[in-house]
Design a protein around this motif. Structure first.
Motif, PDB file in Angstrom:
ATOM      1  N   LEU A  98       0.834  -1.202   0.000  1.00 50.81           N
ATOM      2  CA  LEU A  98       0.000   0.000   0.000  1.00 50.81           C
ATOM      3  C   LEU A  98       0.868   1.250   0.000  1.00 50.81           C
ATOM      4  O   LEU A  98       0.558   2.239  -0.665  1.00 50.81           O
ATOM      5  CB  LEU A  98      -0.921  -0.017   1.222  1.00 50.81           C
ATOM      6  N   GLU A  99       1.977   1.191   0.726  1.00 45.57           N
ATOM      7  CA  GLU A  99       2.909   2.328   0.761  1.00 45.57           C
ATOM      8  C   GLU A  99       3.436   2.636  -0.640  1.00 45.57           C
ATOM      9  O   GLU A  99       3.515   3.801  -1.051  1.00 45.57           O
ATOM     10  CB  GLU A  99       4.077   2.007   1.702  1.00 45.57           C
ATOM     11  N   GLU A 100       3.784   1.617  -1.397  1.00 49.05           N
ATOM     12  CA  GLU A 100       4.277   1.812  -2.759  1.00 49.05           C
ATOM     13  C   GLU A 100       3.200   2.415  -3.657  1.00 49.05           C
ATOM     14  O   GLU A 100       3.476   3.279  -4.494  1.00 49.05           O
ATOM     15  CB  GLU A 100       4.761   0.474  -3.322  1.00 49.05           C
ATOM     16  N   LYS A 101       1.968   1.971  -3.465  1.00 38.84           N
ATOM     17  CA  LYS A 101       0.851   2.513  -4.240  1.00 38.84           C
ATOM     18  C   LYS A 101       0.663   3.998  -3.917  1.00 38.84           C
ATOM     19  O   LYS A 101       0.459   4.828  -4.806  1.00 38.84           O
ATOM     20  CB  LYS A 101      -0.428   1.750  -3.923  1.00 38.84           C
ATOM     21  N   ILE A 102       0.735   4.336  -2.629  1.00 39.48           N
ATOM     22  CA  ILE A 102       0.570   5.720  -2.188  1.00 39.48           C
ATOM     23  C   ILE A 102       1.668   6.613  -2.766  1.00 39.48           C
ATOM     24  O   ILE A 102       1.398   7.704  -3.262  1.00 39.48           O
ATOM     25  CB  ILE A 102       0.579   5.785  -0.649  1.00 39.48           C
ATOM     26  N   LEU A 103       2.903   6.140  -2.716  1.00 44.31           N
ATOM     27  CA  LEU A 103       4.016   6.921  -3.246  1.00 44.31           C
ATOM     28  C   LEU A 103       3.847   7.163  -4.744  1.00 44.31           C
ATOM     29  O   LEU A 103       4.217   8.213  -5.269  1.00 44.31           O
ATOM     30  CB  LEU A 103       5.337   6.211  -2.959  1.00 44.31           C
ATOM     31  N   GLY A 104       3.260   6.181  -5.436  1.00 39.79           N
ATOM     32  CA  GLY A 104       2.990   6.344  -6.860  1.00 39.79           C
ATOM     33  C   GLY A 104       1.955   7.427  -7.114  1.00 39.79           C
ATOM     34  O   GLY A 104       2.088   8.222  -8.059  1.00 39.79           O
ATOM     35  N   LEU A 105       0.938   7.489  -6.257  1.00 41.02           N
ATOM     36  CA  LEU A 105      -0.097   8.512  -6.399  1.00 41.02           C
ATOM     37  C   LEU A 105       0.459   9.899  -6.087  1.00 41.02           C
ATOM     38  O   LEU A 105       0.095  10.883  -6.730  1.00 41.02           O
ATOM     39  CB  LEU A 105      -1.268   8.193  -5.463  1.00 41.02           C
ATOM     40  N   ILE A 106       1.346   9.970  -5.120  1.00 40.83           N
ATOM     41  CA  ILE A 106       1.931  11.254  -4.726  1.00 40.83           C
ATOM     42  C   ILE A 106       2.728  11.867  -5.878  1.00 40.83           C
ATOM     43  O   ILE A 106       2.717  13.087  -6.091  1.00 40.83           O
ATOM     44  CB  ILE A 106       2.840  11.067  -3.487  1.00 40.83           C
ATOM     45  N   LYS A 107       3.425  11.026  -6.638  1.00 45.55           N
ATOM     46  CA  LYS A 107       4.245  11.514  -7.747  1.00 45.55           C
ATOM     47  C   LYS A 107       3.411  12.261  -8.792  1.00 45.55           C
ATOM     48  O   LYS A 107       3.930  13.090  -9.531  1.00 45.55           O
ATOM     49  CB  LYS A 107       4.988  10.349  -8.399  1.00 45.55           C
ATOM     50  N   LYS A 108       2.129  11.958  -8.846  1.00 46.53           N
ATOM     51  CA  LYS A 108       1.245  12.591  -9.827  1.00 46.53           C
ATOM     52  C   LYS A 108       0.761  13.970  -9.369  1.00 46.53           C
ATOM     53  O   LYS A 108       0.181  14.724 -10.145  1.00 46.53           O
ATOM     54  CB  LYS A 108       0.047  11.690 -10.105  1.00 46.53           C
ATOM     55  N   GLU A 109       0.996  14.287  -8.093  1.00 47.96           N
ATOM     56  CA  GLU A 109       0.562  15.565  -7.546  1.00 47.96           C
ATOM     57  C   GLU A 109       1.579  16.658  -7.876  1.00 47.96           C
ATOM     58  O   GLU A 109       2.753  16.542  -7.521  1.00 47.96           O
ATOM     59  CB  GLU A 109       0.402  15.462  -6.027  1.00 47.96           C
ATOM     60  N   SER A 110       1.130  17.712  -8.523  1.00 49.43           N
ATOM     61  CA  SER A 110       2.028  18.830  -8.821  1.00 49.43           C
ATOM     62  C   SER A 110       2.275  19.654  -7.556  1.00 49.43           C
ATOM     63  O   SER A 110       1.528  19.545  -6.571  1.00 49.43           O
ATOM     64  CB  SER A 110       1.416  19.732  -9.892  1.00 49.43           C
ATOM     65  N   LYS A 111       3.306  20.488  -7.590  1.00 48.73           N
ATOM     66  CA  LYS A 111       3.602  21.339  -6.441  1.00 48.73           C
ATOM     67  C   LYS A 111       2.444  22.288  -6.164  1.00 48.73           C
ATOM     68  O   LYS A 111       2.093  22.537  -5.005  1.00 48.73           O
ATOM     69  CB  LYS A 111       4.888  22.133  -6.704  1.00 48.73           C
ATOM     70  N   THR A 112       1.836  22.799  -7.227  1.00 48.90           N
ATOM     71  CA  THR A 112       0.696  23.707  -7.069  1.00 48.90           C
ATOM     72  C   THR A 112      -0.457  23.027  -6.351  1.00 48.90           C
ATOM     73  O   THR A 112      -1.077  23.605  -5.451  1.00 48.90           O
ATOM     74  CB  THR A 112       0.216  24.205  -8.446  1.00 48.90           C
ATOM     75  N   GLU A 113      -0.733  21.780  -6.730  1.00 49.90           N
ATOM     76  CA  GLU A 113      -1.812  21.032  -6.096  1.00 49.90           C
ATOM     77  C   GLU A 113      -1.500  20.731  -4.632  1.00 49.90           C
ATOM     78  O   GLU A 113      -2.388  20.779  -3.772  1.00 49.90           O
ATOM     79  CB  GLU A 113      -2.064  19.727  -6.859  1.00 49.90           C
TER      80      GLU A 113
END
Length: 252
Positions: A98-113
């Motif tokens: 689950l941690e790996e999945k979460i880290l993958g989702l975080i990478k998609k978040e821009s700095k602005t977001e």
């Protein structure tokens, strides 16, 4: 009051950097007398712009929000905002996959977001603090700015230690906690100062200009749920300290 709401753990400059309206917000908090969800929401709707309202309500009540989906994107975004502010420890979960999945989702978040969600996080947090402060001070008439909370764990009590994640759902109702513990689990009991509480039934945001999620929020009320922030990673329960075993739905 913004710095006070974070226990003076975060530099004033950090808030000023991400909140252009920092001083206006601080002045409104100083004059705020709310003690319930209606008044908290009135203030939140006043101090948030439309984009912030949409993002925060989605993080709470969207199909993948905190109150709808365990470790959904809403929960992840809120936890990330807290970690970015250094308001909590840096643990999302103790499940490696689950941690790996979460880290993958975080990478998609821009700095602005991410900055947008940090602003949402701060505003929700400070209104919760002010509401809880007013409620304890003027309704409960106590100077003790802390509340006792419970968390039911549906696993047998074995090693005497509980591992915290950065943010978790606890409850003010011990009966709700042992319902989650079920037959062979255990219930944690911990006193949280109000500067470690992010949201709860007295302050969780609902967008007054939108009816999309008007029927959601049931579990906040029914389960007396509080979202708390943890700095430590381990709660020492050795010798039964801070725990109550749940056997056949009874507490011992």
């Amino acid at each position: 009051m913004i710095e006070e709401a974070f226990g003076y753990r975060i530099p004033k400059g950090t808030f000023e950097e991400v909140l252009p309206d920092y001083h206006i917000l601080d002045e409104k908090l100083a004059s705020y007398k709310g003690t319930n969800n209606r008044l908290a929401n009135s203030l939140l709707n006043d101090i948030m712009d439309e984009e912030e309202k949409w993002r925060l309500e989605e993080a709470f009540f969207g199909n993948n929000g905190w109150y709808q989906s365990i470790n959904g994107i809403g929960m992840i975004k809120l936890k990330l905002a807290a970690m970015s502010l250094e308001a909590t420890n840096n643990i999302f979960t103790f499940n490696k996959e689950l941690e790996e999945k979460i880290l993958g989702l975080i990478k998609k978040e821009s700095k602005t977001e991410q900055i947008l969600m940090i602003r949402c996080y701060i505003k929700q947090k400070v209104v919760t603090y002010a509401t809880m402060y007013n409620y304890l001070k003027y309704v409960k008439k106590t100077d003790k700015m802390a509340i006792t909370l419970y968390r039911g764990i549906n696993t047998p009590y074995e090693n005497g230690k509980y591992m915290f994640s950065g943010m978790e759902s606890w409850t003010t109702n011990i009966n709700i906690a042992y319902r989650f513990a079920r037959d062979d689990g255990f219930v944690l009991e911990k006193e949280y100062p109000i500067d470690q509480i992010f949201a709860g039934k007295r302050s969780t945001f609902k967008n007054q200009s939108s009816n999309i999620y008007r029927h959601r929020g049931f579990y906040i009320r029914r389960e007396s749920e509080m979202i708390v922030e943890n700095f430590k990673t381990v709660l020492d329960c050795s010798g039964g300290k801070g725990i109550k075993l749940a056997i056949n739905n009874q507490l011992y």
